[in-house]
Design a protein around this motif. Structure first.
Motif, PDB file in Angstrom:
ATOM      1  N   LEU A 125      34.016 -39.754 -77.203  1.00 15.77           N
ATOM      2  CA  LEU A 125      34.702 -40.982 -76.743  1.00 15.77           C
ATOM      3  C   LEU A 125      35.885 -40.453 -75.969  1.00 15.77           C
ATOM      4  N   ASP A 126      36.113 -41.580 -74.968  1.00  4.60           N
ATOM      5  CA  ASP A 126      37.313 -41.185 -73.983  1.00  4.60           C
ATOM      6  C   ASP A 126      38.744 -41.567 -74.585  1.00  4.60           C
ATOM      7  N   ALA A 127      39.714 -40.651 -74.990  1.00  9.51           N
ATOM      8  CA  ALA A 127      41.050 -41.227 -75.539  1.00  9.51           C
ATOM      9  C   ALA A 127      41.647 -42.204 -74.918  1.00  9.51           C
ATOM     10  N   ALA A 128      41.408 -42.208 -73.575  1.00  8.64           N
ATOM     11  CA  ALA A 128      42.218 -43.525 -72.866  1.00  8.64           C
ATOM     12  C   ALA A 128      41.525 -44.530 -73.145  1.00  8.64           C
ATOM     13  N   LYS A 129      40.321 -44.840 -73.694  1.00 11.46           N
ATOM     14  CA  LYS A 129      39.690 -46.099 -73.586  1.00 11.46           C
ATOM     15  C   LYS A 129      39.222 -46.509 -75.156  1.00 11.46           C
ATOM     16  N   VAL A 130      39.633 -45.890 -76.086  1.00  7.02           N
ATOM     17  CA  VAL A 130      39.194 -46.136 -77.260  1.00  7.02           C
ATOM     18  C   VAL A 130      39.632 -47.689 -77.750  1.00  7.02           C
ATOM     19  N   THR A 131      40.688 -48.036 -77.377  1.00  7.02           N
ATOM     20  CA  THR A 131      41.428 -49.383 -77.694  1.00  7.02           C
ATOM     21  C   THR A 131      40.553 -50.325 -76.929  1.00  7.02           C
ATOM     22  N   SER A 132      39.972 -50.070 -75.716  1.00  6.59           N
ATOM     23  CA  SER A 132      39.484 -50.985 -74.885  1.00  6.59           C
ATOM     24  C   SER A 132      38.002 -51.154 -74.712  1.00  6.59           C
TER      25      SER A 132
END
Length: 435
Positions: free
Chosen positions: A322-329
């Motif tokens: 998973l991409d660290a910058a997109k986990v919350t989105s």
């Protein structure tokens, strides 16, 4: 030669971090001295979502900049209640926008294109005395350096949840290169990489090879690992089952680990790899090189279909990337798919890990214990390898091998010191969950 550095330094980085109410990390996206002083290049480095910091390094040693909570990639003039400008010298100061209307804008000046903070909004108490302009190209670009960071916002653990020795590269590499699986009939571990478009699956393969070879390695079909190029990611994302042997040295014998890359997992906007096809891959039915088609599920009629796969054909470990910058989105549909796959894969007896993500958010997203989350940093724009990045990657590959060995000991008690008889292999395959 070291990888691209931000030029911020530890002291100024901590000072800049103090300007934010939540713990933040800075992820380097752009550096004018390396990527070139062109506004188009800068704008292309932005993700489509996220929060960003632009930092100017003056020849005098002063550091100034601006923060925006929105991406410049989705709008050229926009309101931003969170926007502020700042200076970082002996101590940090922030100056919030007087008006949120058009707090940030991309526009044209006599000297070229520019990104402006305060052209119309103004910033309370700012010592700049005028709008803060990041003019590119133009003469100003010759006198200072501009760096762009994405902010990764999240909780920081009070202490490391997994101790890492940052000086132990040589022994980690040797452990990996010489690793022998406890089950002699299994030549190597097959680890399947699963993740959404642009998560960095193929880049992870590249990065692990780069770590082993001590130089940056490029594979021809690697997509992109950040949200900067979602459209390109969709075009170039791997569409077939491809296995990559990880060799201890260039041209040498394969190590005990093979990484398997596949089509990205689907969500609301992308059909992607189906649930049933994923299970067929894990069980070993799918032949190498099979090209996936979302409207044509795998069945026993496809060329090369393995009706009775052996242990070495099966997947032994699953890595959710998973991409660290997109986990919350990530979308709710993707979250549902990940959790469904995690539950099913765990029931099949596989080892399941999540890599390349913020710890707590990743664990919640996939439904894993915190100890099963392994953060790594992929090599994306670097021109050479970096010791700390290598150590994180080597910890991941060694964890994979050790975890699968633990599972083998549980599933095949009493036979781990020698070859497994064919009859016993067949019995285990039919009576127990697949490994």
């Amino acid at each position: 030669m070291a990888s691209i550095a931000s030029s911020l330094g530890d002291e100024k980085e901590k000072s800049l971090q103090s300007l934010f109410s939540q713990p933040v990390r800075f992820h380097l996206l752009y550096k004018s001295s390396h990527h070139g002083a062109q506004l188009s290049t800068l704008l292309s480095s932005f993700d489509t979502s996220g929060k960003f910091v632009l930092v100017v390094f003056l020849q005098t040693g002063e550091v100034r900049g601006g923060f925006t909570s929105r991406s410049l990639k989705v709008g050229r003039k926009f309101d931003d209640e969170e926007a502020f400008v700042f200076e970082v010298n002996r101590r940090s100061k922030r100056f919030p926008a007087l008006r949120s209307a058009k707090a940030v804008e991309v526009h044209f000046t006599d000297s070229g294109q520019a990104i402006g903070f305060g052209q119309q909004a103004g910033y309370k108490g700012s010592v700049f005395g005028q709008p803060l302009l990041f003019s590119l190209p133009g003469a100003v670009a010759l006198r200072w350096m501009l760096v762009c960071f994405r902010l990764d916002v999240g909780d920081l653990l009070p202490s490391p949840w997994r101790e890492v020795s940052w000086t132990d590269w040589q022994s980690l590499r040797q452990n990996f290169a010489s690793y022998k699986l406890v089950l002699e009939t299994l030549p190597r571990v097959r680890a399947l990489l699963l993740g959404p478009v642009g998560s960095g699956k193929s880049s992870l393969v590249n990065s692990i090879r780069s770590t082993i070879y001590r130089r940056i390695v490029h594979l021809p079909n690697v997509g992109t690992a950040t949200g900067n190029w979602n459209f390109l990611s969709l075009l170039f994302s791997v569409t077939q089952l491809k296995s990559y042997d990880i060799r201890a040295e260039k041209g040498g014998s394969p190590s005990a680990l093979s990484l398997c890359d596949v089509m990205a997992i689907g969500d609301e906007d992308f059909a992607g790899l189906s649930y049933s096809d994923t299970l067929d891959i894990i069980k070993g039915h799918v032949p190498e090189g099979y090209k996936f088609q979302s409207d044509f599920p795998i069945n026993d009629k496809i060329n090369g279909y393995r009706a009775a796969p052996t242990l070495k054909d099966q997947i032994h470990c699953v890595l959710f990337v998973l991409d660290a910058a997109k986990v919350t989105s990530y979308s709710s549909s993707l979250r549902t798919s990940l959790r469904r796959l995690h539950t099913t894969v765990s029931d099949l007896g596989k080892r399941v890990y999540s890599v390349h993500v913020p710890l707590k958010k990743a664990a919640q997203l996939v439904g894993l214990p915190l100890s099963y989350v392994l953060p790594v940093k992929n090599y994306i724009s670097q021109l050479s390898v970096d010791l700390n990045t290598d150590i994180l990657l080597l910890n991941v590959v060694n964890s994979i091998l050790q975890a699968v060995d633990d599972t083998l000991e549980d599933e095949y008690p009493g036979v781990i010191t020698g070859p497994l008889p064919k009859e016993q292999l067949l019995t285990h395959r039919t009576e127990f969950p697949t490994l």
